[in-house]
Design a protein around this motif. Structure first.
Motif, PDB file in Angstrom:
ATOM      1  N   LYS A 600       0.866  -1.176   0.000  1.00 14.34           N
ATOM      2  CA  LYS A 600       0.000   0.000   0.000  1.00 14.34           C
ATOM      3  C   LYS A 600       0.901   1.224   0.000  1.00 14.34           C
ATOM      4  CE  LYS A 600      -3.535   2.404   2.720  1.00 14.34           C
ATOM      5  NZ  LYS A 600      -4.310   2.409   3.988  1.00 14.34           N
ATOM      6  N   SER A 601       0.729   2.094  -0.979  1.00 13.03           N
ATOM      7  CA  SER A 601       1.616   3.248  -1.121  1.00 13.03           C
ATOM      8  C   SER A 601       1.458   4.200   0.058  1.00 13.03           C
ATOM      9  CB  SER A 601       1.328   3.987  -2.431  1.00 13.03           C
ATOM     10  OG  SER A 601       0.000   4.470  -2.464  1.00 13.03           O
ATOM     11  N   PHE A 602       2.525   4.948   0.318  1.00 10.80           N
ATOM     12  CA  PHE A 602       2.499   5.938   1.394  1.00 10.80           C
ATOM     13  C   PHE A 602       2.171   7.294   0.783  1.00 10.80           C
ATOM     14  CE2 PHE A 602       4.891   9.187   3.878  1.00 10.80           C
ATOM     15  CZ  PHE A 602       4.068   9.168   5.001  1.00 10.80           C
ATOM     16  N   GLN A 603       1.022   7.855   1.155  1.00  9.09           N
ATOM     17  CA  GLN A 603       0.563   9.128   0.612  1.00  9.09           C
ATOM     18  C   GLN A 603       1.227  10.286   1.362  1.00  9.09           C
ATOM     19  OE1 GLN A 603      -1.473   9.174  -2.069  1.00  9.09           O
ATOM     20  NE2 GLN A 603      -1.542   6.934  -2.052  1.00  9.09           N
ATOM     21  N   GLN A 604       1.537  11.371   0.624  1.00  9.45           N
ATOM     22  CA  GLN A 604       2.223  12.522   1.199  1.00  9.45           C
ATOM     23  C   GLN A 604       1.567  13.816   0.726  1.00  9.45           C
ATOM     24  OE1 GLN A 604       6.756  11.887   0.680  1.00  9.45           O
ATOM     25  NE2 GLN A 604       5.742  10.975  -1.070  1.00  9.45           N
ATOM     26  N   LYS A 605       2.008  14.907   1.350  1.00 11.71           N
ATOM     27  CA  LYS A 605       1.584  16.237   0.924  1.00 11.71           C
ATOM     28  C   LYS A 605       2.811  17.011   0.459  1.00 11.71           C
ATOM     29  CE  LYS A 605      -2.418  16.674   4.020  1.00 11.71           C
ATOM     30  NZ  LYS A 605      -3.038  17.477   5.111  1.00 11.71           N
ATOM     31  N   GLN A 606       2.649  17.657  -0.669  1.00  9.09           N
ATOM     32  CA  GLN A 606       3.769  18.408  -1.236  1.00  9.09           C
ATOM     33  C   GLN A 606       4.227  19.500  -0.272  1.00  9.09           C
ATOM     34  OE1 GLN A 606       3.006  19.847  -5.159  1.00  9.09           O
ATOM     35  NE2 GLN A 606       4.903  21.013  -5.320  1.00  9.09           N
ATOM     36  N   GLY A 607       5.551  19.627  -0.126  1.00  5.07           N
ATOM     37  CA  GLY A 607       6.123  20.650   0.724  1.00  5.07           C
ATOM     38  C   GLY A 607       6.292  20.242   2.177  1.00  5.07           C
ATOM     39  N   GLU A 608       5.796  19.063   2.544  1.00  8.52           N
ATOM     40  CA  GLU A 608       5.902  18.606   3.921  1.00  8.52           C
ATOM     41  C   GLU A 608       7.173  17.774   4.138  1.00  8.52           C
ATOM     42  OE1 GLU A 608       3.717  19.326   6.608  1.00  8.52           O
ATOM     43  OE2 GLU A 608       3.236  20.807   5.086  1.00  8.52           O
ATOM     44  N   VAL A 609       7.725  17.874   5.333  1.00  4.52           N
ATOM     45  CA  VAL A 609       8.874  17.071   5.721  1.00  4.52           C
ATOM     46  C   VAL A 609       8.380  15.841   6.476  1.00  4.52           C
ATOM     47  CG1 VAL A 609      10.991  17.013   7.100  1.00  4.52           C
ATOM     48  CG2 VAL A 609      10.394  19.080   5.820  1.00  4.52           C
TER      49      VAL A 609
END
Length: 748
Positions: A600-609
């Motif tokens: 299951k892919s790990f979802q992220q938010k652009q610009g976040e560390v």
């Protein structure tokens, strides 16, 4: 009157002032930039100040958190009530304040019966270090002047927010005991949500500030009251350079190896395609043997120069399928000649025999893209036609990978018609040159686009492993896991995690097979392996946000994944020597490369560390062989140091090792780049010019002899029907990525 412009995606507000002897820009504020969370610029025409001091009353205004990164800096505008109000040109020294008290509150929303106002106090800090800068003096209709100042301060502790939440900020001045002129916070041209409020200490009451309570000229122009302030954050460092492969030049004891297409030998070195994206740019290092060798720095004149570079790429002949005991180039897949390149001086290094070598870096865009296949090994051959009397040499690398560089020549794919051998540098005075050894070459491959989200290469010169176990605070001592941070640059999910590591004995005193130098001369037994890996993804706690751990570290756990070792791809990477003691004892560390595909892919938010920790559960005691696994350190440093901890406490590894520490890992996302293999000239479209090139190649079956078959997309050695289908799929497209930048684009 403020004017607004759009510059590079930011909104720039410029307020002009008029003064003798001329006009000047006094205030520039910006919003929309990643480091500006909120901006309400000051009113430099009709604005007024509203008293806000620790004595009485304090003023607050609201804002909304649009991005979750914490507030680290506060900027605002103010003036001194009654000070020099009849003087259009104030003295240089202002009354001053001793400091500011910054408070942040929850929001109490408006109801039909009440206005919104600050609620629960969330944050309070006294700041005595700040910047005050005179901005402008403005005349008011009542024939008085107000002298406005700009203030900037860093919060001792960042304020963490929740995205989408409304907060209130209060800024109150701490006045000197003998002051005659209280400080006032300036009003803003920008209205958001509800009016500002002020708090009266004597009755514990937040009062809504109305225009009717301010001077009449303000009420004539505005029916709301808002304060002038700006909230900013410290942006994370820019992402690392998007490289596909890098072997750094050796700037201490490196050497150049002459490589000429018209000479006796050329030089080649191998690399592995990690992600399947194409090679569009090439960077490498070189020098001119014998040129200005008695000078510690090169002459001011240009170096001897290169007329053209020949770039070739070959398939790989591994040791197992070769009659030799080393791998070497196989079939010629690709060849271009490049005359447009940048040559930049890097450094001059002294050689042991008391001469100097002047090293240069070369950057070039490939006129034709090299299309790769993931997990394949290729060989790069770089040779140069000198422009002057001095030959050109390719520089060796401080990094190692796989087998070593080779020298030789290629005639055709017929066995026996090409000859390659490992490069062994032998100097006539070994006592002066102790570097007799196999070498690798220095080069860097980059791509225009691709699935790599983040890449920190292992340090193949000075790196080491750090034992990393899945955390378990119940054990004594607790098990410790290593973690490192990265920046999400595009918002795409992580589907694969690749990383590097090696094996250490359970007592930490020896590396696995440390007496064996490894391939190509010696084979290694089966690697020890582990029982399973644990990968955990965390939110970021920025540096300074936690007073107990002031360095940045993993925060809230977002997700963890356990992966059985049978589902992990483990590949041998290389063996690195560690020199121990004055007797020259060599202990070898054998490094491995791991690939984990997330179910299951790990979802992220652009610009976040984010933070990733990788721990390996070793095989149970009594299971042979019994070794701990260590995560390898990286040559690349980004943001803050890696950390190690038990999940509740994290130690800064840079403090432990007294140097920057980052870990080696690669994050992969699905590659949805709309590549155009038919865009031969890299001008962004597939048109009649490209059709003519393909037509000239069609039905050629001598591609392995020349390497210049542009239509041989699959590197099968010929241009056939399958290549025609690939070209037809692209024909007519005008949105091709990877176009050449001007002025190196095609000229017709």
């Amino acid at each position: 009157q403020p004017d607004t412009y759009s510059v590079a995606g930011d909104t720039i507000t410029v307020t002009m002032g008029v003064s003798e002897p001329g006009d000047w820009i006094r205030v520039v504020t910006r919003s929309g930039s990643p480091d500006v969370k909120w901006s309400q610029p000051p009113d430099m025409e009709f604005g007024v100040n509203i008293r806000s001091t620790e004595v009485k009353p304090i003023v607050a205004d609201d804002w909304k958190c649009l991005a979750p990164r914490p507030v680290t800096d506060v900027h605002f505008w103010g003036s001194y009530i009654g000070w020099e109000e009849t003087n259009p040109d104030p003295p240089l020294v202002s009354p001053g304040v001793d400091g500011f008290m910054i408070r942040i509150y929850k929001d109490v929303p408006a109801t039909p019966d009440d206005y919104s106002h600050p609620g629960e106090l969330l944050y309070k800090v006294e700041v005595k270090e700040f910047e005050q800068r005179y901005v402008r003096s403005i005349p008011h209709p009542n024939e008085t002047y107000e002298h406005k100042f700009y203030y900037s301060l860093d919060l001792p502790k960042p304020f963490d927010q929740e995205q989408g939440t409304i907060y209130w900020i209060s800024i109150a001045a701490i006045m000197p005991d003998d002051t005659q002129y209280p400080w006032g916070w300036e009003t803003s041209t920008r209205h958001w949500n509800d009016n500002a409020c002020r708090y009266w200490l004597h009755n514990n009451y937040w009062e809504e500030i109305l225009p009717s309570q301010l001077p009449p000229w303000y009420e004539e122009h505005y029916n709301t009251v808002d304060m002038a302030f700006e909230l900013t954050v410290q942006p994370p460092p820019p992402p690392l350079e998007p490289v596909k492969w890098q072997q750094r030049p050796d700037m201490v004891k490196g050497m150049n190896i002459e490589s000429s297409p018209h000479g006796e030998v050329t030089v080649a070195d191998d690399w592995r395609c990690l992600d399947g994206s194409p090679v569009s740019d090439l960077h490498f290092w070189g020098s001119y043997p014998g040129w200005a060798e008695n000078r510690p720095v090169p002459p001011n004149a240009r170096p001897p120069g290169v007329e053209a570079f020949r770039i070739q790429v070959y398939s790989d002949v591994p040791v197992v399928s070769s009659t030799t005991d080393y791998s070497h180039p196989g079939k010629l897949l690709y060849e271009v000649w490049v005359k447009n390149f940048a040559e930049t001086y890097v450094a001059s290094i002294p050689l042991p025999w008391e001469v100097y070598e002047h090293k240069y870096k070369y950057d070039l865009d490939l006129p034709r893209i090299f299309w790769q296949k993931r997990d394949k090994i290729y060989w790069l051959n770089i040779s140069a036609i000198p422009a002057g009397d001095y030959p050109w040499g390719w520089e060796s690398s401080m990094d190692r990978w796989n087998d070593f560089a080779v020298k030789g020549w290629y005639l055709d794919p017929t066995p026996g018609n090409s000859e390659w051998e490992p490069i062994i540098h032998l100097h006539p005075e070994p006592s002066l040159h102790p570097w007799t050894a196999f070498i690798d070459m220095s080069f860097e491959l980059t791509t225009c686009e691709g699935p790599i989200k983040w890449l920190q290469f292992p340090d193949m010169a000075n790196g080491f492993n750090i034992v990393s176990l899945p955390p378990d605070s119940s054990t004594i001592p607790p098990k410790l896991v290593v973690a490192d941070d990265w920046l999400c640059t595009n918002g795409k999910p992580v589907t694969e995690v690749h990383f590097w590591g090696s094996y250490l004995s359970r007592d930490g005193k020896e590396h696995w097979e440390q007496g064996n130098p490894g391939p190509p001369g010696n084979l290694l037994p089966q690697a020890p392996g582990v029982e399973k890996f644990r990968l955990s993804f965390h939110k970021d706690v920025p540096a300074g946000a936690d007073p107990e751990m002031p360095w940045s570290h993993p925060g809230e756990l977002i997700r963890d994944v356990w992966v059985d070792f049978e589902k992990v791809v483990e590949l041998y990477w290389d063996s690195v020597p560690h020199y121990m003691g004055p007797d020259g004892l060599v202990l070898w560390e054998h490094k491995f490369y791991y690939i984990i595909r997330l179910e299951k892919s790990f979802q992220q938010k652009q610009g976040e560390v984010y933070w990733l920790d990788i721990g390996a559960k070793p095989k149970e005691p009594g299971t042979e062989p019994a070794w701990y696994w260590g995560w390898e350190t990286s040559k690349d440093h980004w943001n803050d140091n890696a950390v190690r901890g038990d999940g509740s406490w994290w130690d800064d590894l840079g403090r432990i090792y007294d140097s920057p520490i980052d870990m080696a890992f690669l994050l992969i996302t699905p590659d949805d780049t709309p590549y155009c293999k038919g865009d031969f000239d890299r001008d962004g479209d597939v048109d009649g010019f490209d059709l003519a090139v393909f037509a000239a190649d069609y039905n050629r079956f001598d591609c392995y002899f020349t390497g210049d078959c542009e239509g041989d997309f699959d590197y099968s050695g010929g241009v056939d029907v399958s290549d025609l289908a690939e070209f037809a799929k692209d024909y007519g497209r005008t949105n091709c990525p990877c176009a050449l930048p001007l002025p190196f684009g095609p000229v017709r």
